[in-house]
Design a protein around this motif. Structure first.
Motif, PDB file in Angstrom:
ATOM      1  N   ALA A  34       0.965  -0.997   0.115  1.00 44.35           N
ATOM      2  CA  ALA A  34      -0.011   0.018  -0.157  1.00 44.35           C
ATOM      3  C   ALA A  34       0.564   1.373   0.180  1.00 44.35           C
ATOM      4  O   ALA A  34       0.618   2.279  -0.901  1.00 44.35           O
ATOM      5  CB  ALA A  34      -0.835   0.018   1.639  1.00 44.35           C
ATOM      6  N   ALA A  35       1.707   1.168   0.789  1.00 46.27           N
ATOM      7  CA  ALA A  35       3.081   2.682   0.835  1.00 46.27           C
ATOM      8  C   ALA A  35       3.648   2.805  -0.497  1.00 46.27           C
ATOM      9  O   ALA A  35       3.820   4.137  -0.871  1.00 46.27           O
ATOM     10  CB  ALA A  35       3.713   2.283   1.779  1.00 46.27           C
ATOM     11  N   GLN A  36       4.163   1.322  -1.356  1.00 43.73           N
ATOM     12  CA  GLN A  36       4.715   1.425  -2.165  1.00 43.73           C
ATOM     13  C   GLN A  36       4.048   2.512  -3.268  1.00 43.73           C
ATOM     14  O   GLN A  36       3.968   2.731  -4.148  1.00 43.73           O
ATOM     15  CB  GLN A  36       4.768   0.523  -2.948  1.00 43.73           C
ATOM     16  CG  GLN A  36       6.406  -0.088  -2.147  1.00 43.73           C
ATOM     17  CD  GLN A  36       6.881  -1.192  -2.423  1.00 43.73           C
ATOM     18  OE1 GLN A  36       5.884  -2.735  -2.858  1.00 43.73           O
ATOM     19  NE2 GLN A  36       8.385  -1.758  -2.141  1.00 43.73           N
ATOM     20  N   ALA A  37       2.696   1.783  -3.334  1.00 38.99           N
ATOM     21  CA  ALA A  37       1.156   2.264  -4.479  1.00 38.99           C
ATOM     22  C   ALA A  37       1.002   3.949  -4.346  1.00 38.99           C
ATOM     23  O   ALA A  37       0.949   4.238  -5.096  1.00 38.99           O
ATOM     24  CB  ALA A  37       0.229   1.416  -4.305  1.00 38.99           C
ATOM     25  N   ALA A  38       1.110   4.056  -2.242  1.00 39.85           N
ATOM     26  CA  ALA A  38       1.175   5.713  -2.328  1.00 39.85           C
ATOM     27  C   ALA A  38       2.136   7.070  -2.753  1.00 39.85           C
ATOM     28  O   ALA A  38       1.668   7.781  -3.714  1.00 39.85           O
ATOM     29  CB  ALA A  38       0.553   5.659  -1.391  1.00 39.85           C
ATOM     30  N   ALA A  39       2.855   5.735  -2.810  1.00 36.44           N
ATOM     31  CA  ALA A  39       4.675   6.485  -3.201  1.00 36.44           C
ATOM     32  C   ALA A  39       4.282   7.061  -4.768  1.00 36.44           C
ATOM     33  O   ALA A  39       4.623   7.657  -5.475  1.00 36.44           O
ATOM     34  CB  ALA A  39       5.700   6.204  -2.857  1.00 36.44           C
ATOM     35  N   LYS A  40       4.303   6.134  -5.778  1.00 37.23           N
ATOM     36  CA  LYS A  40       3.926   5.979  -6.679  1.00 37.23           C
ATOM     37  C   LYS A  40       2.817   7.132  -7.361  1.00 37.23           C
ATOM     38  O   LYS A  40       2.824   7.844  -8.646  1.00 37.23           O
ATOM     39  CB  LYS A  40       3.659   4.257  -7.639  1.00 37.23           C
ATOM     40  CG  LYS A  40       4.586   4.044  -7.461  1.00 37.23           C
ATOM     41  CD  LYS A  40       4.849   2.856  -8.210  1.00 37.23           C
ATOM     42  CE  LYS A  40       5.537   1.373  -8.472  1.00 37.23           C
ATOM     43  NZ  LYS A  40       4.679   0.434  -8.563  1.00 37.23           N
ATOM     44  N   GLN A  41       2.193   7.833  -6.925  1.00 34.24           N
ATOM     45  CA  GLN A  41       1.188   8.511  -6.899  1.00 34.24           C
ATOM     46  C   GLN A  41       1.441  10.059  -6.505  1.00 34.24           C
ATOM     47  O   GLN A  41       1.123  11.200  -6.685  1.00 34.24           O
ATOM     48  CB  GLN A  41      -0.136   8.754  -5.932  1.00 34.24           C
ATOM     49  CG  GLN A  41      -1.002   7.532  -6.652  1.00 34.24           C
ATOM     50  CD  GLN A  41      -2.194   7.375  -5.898  1.00 34.24           C
ATOM     51  OE1 GLN A  41      -2.618   8.283  -5.025  1.00 34.24           O
ATOM     52  NE2 GLN A  41      -2.569   6.097  -5.412  1.00 34.24           N
ATOM     53  N   ILE A  42       3.087   9.926  -5.751  1.00 30.07           N
ATOM     54  CA  ILE A  42       3.716  11.606  -5.942  1.00 30.07           C
ATOM     55  C   ILE A  42       3.822  12.171  -6.923  1.00 30.07           C
ATOM     56  O   ILE A  42       4.875  11.654  -7.741  1.00 30.07           O
ATOM     57  CB  ILE A  42       4.539  11.563  -4.998  1.00 30.07           C
ATOM     58  CG1 ILE A  42       4.133  11.065  -3.539  1.00 30.07           C
ATOM     59  CG2 ILE A  42       5.112  12.911  -4.392  1.00 30.07           C
ATOM     60  CD1 ILE A  42       5.149  10.335  -2.203  1.00 30.07           C
ATOM     61  N   GLN A  43       3.432  12.918  -7.256  1.00 30.16           N
ATOM     62  CA  GLN A  43       3.901  13.702  -8.434  1.00 30.16           C
ATOM     63  C   GLN A  43       4.083  14.941  -8.132  1.00 30.16           C
ATOM     64  O   GLN A  43       2.922  16.094  -7.297  1.00 30.16           O
ATOM     65  CB  GLN A  43       3.332  14.157  -9.605  1.00 30.16           C
ATOM     66  CG  GLN A  43       1.379  14.308  -9.544  1.00 30.16           C
ATOM     67  CD  GLN A  43       1.129  13.077 -11.037  1.00 30.16           C
ATOM     68  OE1 GLN A  43       2.040  13.698 -11.903  1.00 30.16           O
ATOM     69  NE2 GLN A  43      -0.164  12.690 -10.637  1.00 30.16           N
ATOM     70  N   PRO A  44       4.430  16.216  -8.689  1.00 28.35           N
ATOM     71  CA  PRO A  44       4.073  17.848  -8.391  1.00 28.35           C
ATOM     72  C   PRO A  44       3.183  18.116  -8.929  1.00 28.35           C
ATOM     73  O   PRO A  44       2.705  17.889  -9.769  1.00 28.35           O
ATOM     74  CB  PRO A  44       5.804  18.248  -9.914  1.00 28.35           C
ATOM     75  CG  PRO A  44       6.216  17.446  -9.953  1.00 28.35           C
ATOM     76  CD  PRO A  44       6.053  16.012 -10.042  1.00 28.35           C
ATOM     77  N   LEU A  45       2.715  18.852  -7.988  1.00 33.72           N
ATOM     78  CA  LEU A  45       1.117  19.573  -8.066  1.00 33.72           C
ATOM     79  C   LEU A  45       1.714  20.508  -8.244  1.00 33.72           C
ATOM     80  O   LEU A  45       2.382  21.730  -7.317  1.00 33.72           O
ATOM     81  CB  LEU A  45       0.576  18.782  -7.017  1.00 33.72           C
ATOM     82  CG  LEU A  45       0.609  17.593  -6.823  1.00 33.72           C
ATOM     83  CD1 LEU A  45      -0.577  17.184  -5.156  1.00 33.72           C
ATOM     84  CD2 LEU A  45      -0.444  16.665  -7.800  1.00 33.72           C
ATOM     85  N   ASP A  46       0.447  22.043  -8.845  1.00 33.05           N
ATOM     86  CA  ASP A  46       0.225  23.171  -8.482  1.00 33.05           C
ATOM     87  C   ASP A  46      -0.441  23.571  -7.324  1.00 33.05           C
ATOM     88  O   ASP A  46      -0.840  22.502  -6.183  1.00 33.05           O
ATOM     89  CB  ASP A  46      -0.662  23.381 -10.094  1.00 33.05           C
ATOM     90  CG  ASP A  46      -1.601  23.402 -10.395  1.00 33.05           C
ATOM     91  OD1 ASP A  46      -2.278  22.722  -9.551  1.00 33.05           O
ATOM     92  OD2 ASP A  46      -2.295  23.230 -11.341  1.00 33.05           O
ATOM     93  N   ALA A  47      -0.866  25.014  -7.288  1.00 25.93           N
ATOM     94  CA  ALA A  47      -1.094  24.642  -5.899  1.00 25.93           C
ATOM     95  C   ALA A  47      -2.683  25.003  -5.847  1.00 25.93           C
ATOM     96  O   ALA A  47      -3.043  24.353  -4.358  1.00 25.93           O
ATOM     97  CB  ALA A  47      -0.936  26.906  -6.435  1.00 25.93           C
ATOM     98  N   GLU A  48      -3.518  24.468  -6.567  1.00 29.91           N
ATOM     99  CA  GLU A  48      -4.197  24.087  -6.699  1.00 29.91           C
ATOM    100  C   GLU A  48      -4.926  22.473  -5.937  1.00 29.91           C
ATOM    101  O   GLU A  48      -5.780  21.614  -6.096  1.00 29.91           O
ATOM    102  CB  GLU A  48      -5.564  24.440  -8.057  1.00 29.91           C
ATOM    103  CG  GLU A  48      -6.023  25.932  -8.243  1.00 29.91           C
ATOM    104  CD  GLU A  48      -4.458  26.486  -8.430  1.00 29.91           C
ATOM    105  OE1 GLU A  48      -4.500  26.375  -9.227  1.00 29.91           O
ATOM    106  OE2 GLU A  48      -5.037  27.435  -7.379  1.00 29.91           O
ATOM    107  N   GLY A  49      -3.477  21.718  -6.415  1.00 29.32           N
ATOM    108  CA  GLY A  49      -3.040  20.252  -5.846  1.00 29.32           C
ATOM    109  C   GLY A  49      -3.744  19.382  -7.985  1.00 29.32           C
ATOM    110  O   GLY A  49      -3.834  18.244  -7.288  1.00 29.32           O
TER     111      GLY A  49
END
Length: 169
Positions: free
Chosen positions: A6-21
């Motif tokens: 689950a942690a690895q799957a969550a980590a893969k979702q991390i990406q640069p986001l603008d101010a609105e997400g």
């Protein structure tokens, strides 16, 4: 194994986001801390080391929002409220994020290190551990509401204080 997956799957979702997400190549990934004095002392050094690392991505913004004297109980005071004449630590946190030029929608990773001031006042073990557990549950749940794109929260325990000579620890 299930938690790791689950942690690895969550980590893969991390990406640069603008101010609105929203995903953006020019966006930010924010790593922030939540906690008390020990947390801010340690994390402020981590910020210096992290920012000095030439391998650090320019999109990674590391923000220390932990606050001295604000133990787990203080973090139960949510935005717009005061405790003992002090603004909520969540309000201070939001201000620090703003000063860093990022928004709550960009916070995706947290390091949480909390403790309870004067835990012996709560009674015999395991009472103080149970109270801290309740506080941490609230903090993590409130963090998820405050940071809609939060993917990973690392929780660490405080350094063992069983030999302390004051009631603080």
């Amino acid at each position: 194994a299930k938690q790791l997956k689950a942690a690895q799957a969550a980590a893969k979702q991390i990406q640069p986001l603008d101010a609105e997400g929203q995903p953006s190549a020019k966006g930010k990934v924010v790593l922030a801390s939540i906690g008390m004095s020990n947390t801010t002392q340690e994390f402020s050094n981590f910020v210096k080391l992290g920012n000095a690392d030439p391998a650090k991505s320019e999109s990674l913004i590391i923000v220390d929002v932990a606050q001295g004297g604000r133990d787990s109980r203080a973090w139960l005071t949510t935005e717009g409220k005061e405790e003992r004449g002090q603004p909520s630590p969540w309000d201070v946190m939001l201000q620090r994020l703003k000063v860093a030029g990022v928004t709550p929608a960009q916070v995706q990773v947290l390091w949480i290190k909390q403790a309870h001031i004067g835990p012996a006042n709560l009674g015999e073990f395991p009472k103080h551990a149970e109270v801290l557990e309740e506080h941490l549950q609230f903090i993590v749940q409130h963090a998820k509401k405050t940071f809609p794109n939060l993917r990973i929260a690392y929780l660490s325990s405080r350094t063992y204080a069983g030999y302390a000579t004051t009631q603080l620890n």
